[in-house]
Write an enzyme that holds these catalytic residues in place. Structure first.
Site, PDB file in Angstrom:
ATOM      1  N   LYS A   1      43.627  40.048  39.299  1.00 50.01           N
ATOM      2  CA  LYS A   1      42.510  40.755  38.673  1.00 50.01           C
ATOM      3  C   LYS A   1      41.209  39.970  38.826  1.00 50.01           C
ATOM      4  CE  LYS A   1      39.751  42.965  36.071  1.00 50.01           C
ATOM      5  NZ  LYS A   1      39.706  43.998  35.093  1.00 50.01           N
TER       6      LYS A   1
ATOM      7  N   CYS B   1      32.489  42.621  33.423  1.00 51.21           N
ATOM      8  CA  CYS B   1      33.596  42.136  34.262  1.00 51.21           C
ATOM      9  C   CYS B   1      33.124  41.210  35.373  1.00 51.21           C
ATOM     10  CB  CYS B   1      34.319  43.316  34.887  1.00 51.21           C
ATOM     11  SG  CYS B   1      34.802  44.534  33.672  1.00 51.21           S
TER      12      CYS B   1
END
Ligand code: SAJ
Length: 417
Positions: free
Chosen positions: A205, A259
């Site tokens: 991720k 993010c």
């Protein structure tokens, strides 16, 4: 098989996931510590802007299978979807919400329960932080509980589609945990569900978002070099991208959202070998200042200038201002023009998040308009109409979305990034 699931945290990821599970036949308790979120849900309303999400959540609530709860309810599956913010000073992940959520689950745990962490975390968090907390229940994460990490990967603005269509990466603490978590995701994901370890899933991720950050930094650096050389950076990048193995991202005013500007630091905190990632972060973080300096260069020494910034959200067609480059642009402009007036307009951003003015107020009497966010409505602005309200016709297009020829023919000096 339908499961009873308690979703911990009803934010940008938890809420759509809870609704998705409910619509696919699971019984969901949606828990959040924020009363406002639960109150809104109780009224059939939601606290975030995301295309299609309101109707989707209403369907889930109407099905009776999504029940908002203000205390953690017992279930067979616990899904942790809480924020993992970034500690600005130390440039490390703040895992306190994950810890708090895990501690709330502990008293409810029983043999066979599945616990899934979806929050983005530094590699090793599931094994080294989550497992020890869960084991304070007296149950073992090897033999009694099933614990897995499955990072969310949806793109804000396209969440519902991507929740179903994106592949998922599921990493269990044990192979049994991986299998159990894969089976749950397979009930709604119409793409591959890849099985690996928790540590690898966490790392993957971070690698995905770091890839984008580095690539965007590269595009931004190319754009700055191209400008010095009198080359249209976007045209050059578009041509370069015709090469079958080249995919340069788009330059812009910097990288926002919760993010991409954050996740690379979760890799940096784990290793002194992370050098490129730091440099890329630095390049992207410096872009708002570069945009402000473009304004200065373009308007020169106008006394008490009025500058209209269009767009506060971190990217087009979302309401999210977290880490938005526009916030930095505003600060930089105020520093560069201490006697000037800087106004910002963004119809997507709710006034309780940040004060804004309407578009026509923002450009009224302005010396310069800055396109800071690629909202669709800015693409189709009429330059004649905008120009008629302004004092001078200067446009800084940090997103490259204006039809420069059209704006120039309306008398604008256009500077695109
Ligand atoms: N940006 C550029 N140039 C580009 C692409 C983006 O300047 O070529 C900027 C955007 O304007 C924005 C920022 O970067 O300010 C990030 O936007 P984004 O659309 O690339 O990504 P996010 O933050 O909205 O969502 C990302 C996604 N990750 C990847 O595409 C690898 C999403 O799939 C993740 O689920 C999400 O992060 C997350 O939650 O981690």
């Amino acid at each position: 098989m339908s499961r009873s699931v308690t979703v911990m945290g009803l934010g940008y990821i938890g809420l759509p996931t809870a609704a998705m599970l409910a619509i696919h036949g699971h019984s969901i308790n949606g828990f959040d510590t924020n009363k406002r979120v639960l109150d809104k849900l109780a009224r059939g309303d939601i606290h975030i802007e995301e295309p299609g999400l309101l109707a989707f959540v209403r369907d889930a609530l109407n099905s009776g299978r999504l029940v908002p709860v203000d205390t953690v309810a017992p279930a067979d599956v616990y899904m942790i979807c809480v924020p993992t913010p970034f500690e600005v000073k130390t440039k490390t992940a703040d895992l306190s919400y994950v810890e708090a959520a895990a501690k709330l689950i502990v008293p409810l745990l029983k043999k066979g329960d599945l616990i899934i962490l979806e929050s983005t975390v530094p590699a090793g968090t599931t094994d080294d932080l989550l497992v020890p907390i869960l084991e304070t229940s007296g149950l073992s994460c090897r033999t009694d509980l099933l614990v897995a990490h499955c990072p969310e990967t949806v793109l804000p603005g396209n969440t519902i589609h991507e929740l179903v269509r994106n592949h998922r990466v599921v990493g269990g603490v044990t192979p049994e945990a991986t299998r159990a978590a894969v089976a749950l995701y397979a009930t709604f994901v119409q793409a591959e569900v890849v099985a690996t370890t928790a540590r690898t899933a966490e790392f993957v991720k971070l690698a995905e978002n770091a890839f984008r950050d580095v690539n965007i930094a590269f595009a931004n650096e190319l754009a700055m070099i191209a400008r010095e050389l009198g080359i249209d950076a976007r045209e050059a990048i578009a041509i370069a991208n015709k090469h079958p193995r080249v995919n340069v991202h788009a330059p812009g005013p910097g990288v926002g959202g919760h993010c991409i500007p954050v996740d690379p630091w979760f890799l940096v905190q784990s290793s002194s070998n992370a050098k490129l990632l730091r440099v890329a972060r630095g390049v992207n973080d410096a872009m708002p200042d570069y945009v402000a300096r473009l304004v200065k260069e373009a308007i020169g020494d106008v006394r008490d200038p009025v500058i209209a910034v269009l767009g506060l959200a971190y990217k087009g067609n979302v309401d999210d201002v977290r880490e938005s480059p526009s916030l930095e642009i505003l600060t930089n402009l105020q520093e560069l023009f201490p006697t000037g007036t800087v106004r910002v307009s963004d119809s997507h951003v709710k006034p309780d998040r940040h004060p804004t003015v309407r578009l026509h107020e923002a450009v009224s009497n302005a010396d310069c308009v800055v396109i800071a966010t690629d909202h669709d409505e800015y693409r189709f602005l009429d330059p004649a109409d905008v120009g008629a309200r302004m004092r001078a016709r200067v446009a800084i297009d940090a997103r490259g979305i204006l039809d420069a020829a059209k704006w120039r023919s309306s008398g604008f000096a256009v500077h695109a990034l």
